[in-house]
Write a protein that holds these residues in place. Structure first.
Motif, PDB file in Angstrom:
ATOM      1  N   GLY A 147       0.791  -1.236   0.000  1.00 36.17           N
ATOM      2  CA  GLY A 147       0.000   0.000   0.000  1.00 36.17           C
ATOM      3  C   GLY A 147       0.814   1.271   0.000  1.00 36.17           C
ATOM      4  O   GLY A 147       0.367   2.295   0.543  1.00 36.17           O
ATOM      5  N   SER A 148       1.991   1.263  -0.621  1.00 36.42           N
ATOM      6  CA  SER A 148       2.841   2.454  -0.618  1.00 36.42           C
ATOM      7  C   SER A 148       2.325   3.552  -1.536  1.00 36.42           C
ATOM      8  O   SER A 148       2.504   4.743  -1.258  1.00 36.42           O
ATOM      9  CB  SER A 148       4.271   2.082  -1.017  1.00 36.42           C
ATOM     10  OG  SER A 148       4.909   1.339  -0.001  1.00 36.42           O
ATOM     11  N   PHE A 149       1.691   3.177  -2.646  1.00 33.55           N
ATOM     12  CA  PHE A 149       1.176   4.178  -3.578  1.00 33.55           C
ATOM     13  C   PHE A 149      -0.146   4.736  -3.040  1.00 33.55           C
ATOM     14  O   PHE A 149      -1.106   4.003  -2.846  1.00 33.55           O
ATOM     15  CB  PHE A 149       0.948   3.560  -4.960  1.00 33.55           C
ATOM     16  CG  PHE A 149       2.176   2.937  -5.572  1.00 33.55           C
ATOM     17  CD1 PHE A 149       3.382   3.611  -5.590  1.00 33.55           C
ATOM     18  CD2 PHE A 149       2.120   1.664  -6.124  1.00 33.55           C
ATOM     19  CE1 PHE A 149       4.520   3.039  -6.152  1.00 33.55           C
ATOM     20  CE2 PHE A 149       3.234   1.083  -6.693  1.00 33.55           C
ATOM     21  CZ  PHE A 149       4.444   1.766  -6.702  1.00 33.55           C
ATOM     22  N   ALA A 150      -0.182   6.041  -2.813  1.00 35.88           N
ATOM     23  CA  ALA A 150      -1.409   6.661  -2.299  1.00 35.88           C
ATOM     24  C   ALA A 150      -2.512   6.578  -3.342  1.00 35.88           C
ATOM     25  O   ALA A 150      -2.267   6.735  -4.537  1.00 35.88           O
ATOM     26  CB  ALA A 150      -1.142   8.117  -1.928  1.00 35.88           C
ATOM     27  N   ALA A 151      -3.738   6.340  -2.892  1.00 42.25           N
ATOM     28  CA  ALA A 151      -4.885   6.239  -3.796  1.00 42.25           C
ATOM     29  C   ALA A 151      -5.368   7.605  -4.258  1.00 42.25           C
ATOM     30  O   ALA A 151      -6.008   7.737  -5.292  1.00 42.25           O
ATOM     31  CB  ALA A 151      -6.024   5.486  -3.111  1.00 42.25           C
ATOM     32  N   ASP A 152      -5.066   8.637  -3.485  1.00 38.65           N
ATOM     33  CA  ASP A 152      -5.413  10.008  -3.845  1.00 38.65           C
ATOM     34  C   ASP A 152      -4.376  10.939  -3.228  1.00 38.65           C
ATOM     35  O   ASP A 152      -3.470  10.497  -2.530  1.00 38.65           O
ATOM     36  CB  ASP A 152      -6.833  10.369  -3.376  1.00 38.65           C
ATOM     37  CG  ASP A 152      -7.027  10.195  -1.878  1.00 38.65           C
ATOM     38  OD1 ASP A 152      -6.326  10.884  -1.102  1.00 38.65           O
ATOM     39  OD2 ASP A 152      -7.868   9.365  -1.474  1.00 38.65           O
TER      40      ASP A 152
END
Length: 343
Positions: free
Chosen positions: A293-298
């Protein structure tokens, strides 16, 4: 990030940052568009960790918004920030702690965080020996630990994690911090240290060489925080609000694309930015970051993440006083992008 932003130091670092950035001008930009607004981004390093940024460039999402992106790699948090402060770039992609350091020194034109890209630390604990059974952090006690630069977010997240597990980095470890960032993987591969804190793809490459083994993630252990964020000066935001909004829209579209795409698809999209890295390595690294989950969704930097960041800084002794979220974060561009941008 160097905490001392003296006037002479800023000017000197700014000049070196601009020159270094121009020398490393990315050859993967969108090209000049007639009537497009040019935006100069300074990224703190070239990293697979920043995959959504490269997706936004390579998939034409910035171009769709009428933006012509010039991407510079302004190596190091201090150079990136001073290049922004001196006007050498318009937008910086760097850790949020740098905006706090500038705020601590006082500024008539504060640096504002407006769109988050990554939401965890991006480093991993690599051991010289393979893991036997369940990993116990106490096995690090008495070992030689090759860490990151003092005052930088990787080192602070590392120390925060160690302390969380009852380890005092200064007393329980032989902590080495005298190796330049670029030379840390080589130093470990050459025999320095029992453990090392590494970014990708270096961690994977060390594994492939049989010189070390990834046994834990500092990103998972230290929790969500605004690790890498697009930021700009308040003056730029005031003069160019439409440009900032279009920028945020493009990044949000890339974040949605990354969220719905496979590691193989993401790797294919960002490979032009990593011509010397094997595709299988890029796929593996993207998968590792995506899985944790390192890449932020927003792009929204919420108060919980902001406070966690300051907890990490405080634990490392790098925070003079806590910074007000409302003063250094402007979420309205990211909020509008989140509500309006569709995949």
């Amino acid at each position: 990030m160097n905490k001392r932003f003296g006037r002479k130091a800023i000017l000197a670092a700014a000049m070196s940052g601009v020159l270094a950035g121009m020398a490393l001008l990315a050859g993967c930009g969108t090209g000049t568009q007639e009537g497009a607004v040019k935006v100069r981004i300074g990224e703190v390093t070239r990293s697979i960790f920043y995959a959504p940024q490269y997706v936004a460039i390579n998939k034409g999402f910035f171009k769709e918004q009428g933006l012509d992106i010039e991407l510079l790699t302004t190596a190091g948090g201090d150079k990136t920030m001073t290049t922004l402060l001196s006007g050498g770039i318009d937008v910086a992609l760097v850790g949020s702690e740098t905006s706090i350091y500038v705020h601590q020194q006082g500024s008539d034109d504060p640096v504002l965080n407006f769109h988050q890209l990554t939401q965890t630390d991006g480093t991993f604990l690599v051991s010289r020996k393979p893991l036997q059974g369940t990993f116990d952090w106490n096995t690090l006690k008495g070992s030689t630990f090759l860490g990151q630069r003092k005052g930088g977010m990787p080192q602070m997240a590392g120390e925060f994690t160690l302390k969380k597990h009852g380890i005092d980095p200064k007393k329980d470890l032989n902590l080495l911090q005298n190796v330049d960032f670029a030379n840390i993987p080589t130093a470990f591969a050459s025999g320095t240290g029992d453990y090392v804190q590494l970014f990708e793809p270096q961690a994977t490459m060390i594994e492939q060489q049989g010189k070390g083994y990834v046994i834990a993630s500092f990103g998972v252990e230290s929790g969500k925080l605004p690790y890498t964020v697009f930021m700009t000066k308040k003056s730029y935001m005031t003069k160019q609000p439409d440009t900032v909004q279009k920028f945020s829209n493009a990044v949000q579209k890339a974040q949605l694309w990354v969220a719905s795409s496979s590691p193989e698809q993401i790797a294919e999209a960002i490979l032009p930015f990593f011509p010397d890295t094997d595709k299988a390595v890029v796929v593996g690294v993207v998968k590792r970051y995506k899985d944790q989950g390192s890449f932020a969704a927003d792009g929204i930097v919420d108060t919980t993440e902001w406070n966690n960041l300051q907890d990490v800084m405080e634990a490392a002794g790098e925070l003079k006083q806590r910074a007000d979220h409302a003063k250094l974060v402007d979420n309205h561009f990211a909020e509008k992008a989140k509500s309006s941008v569709k995949p």
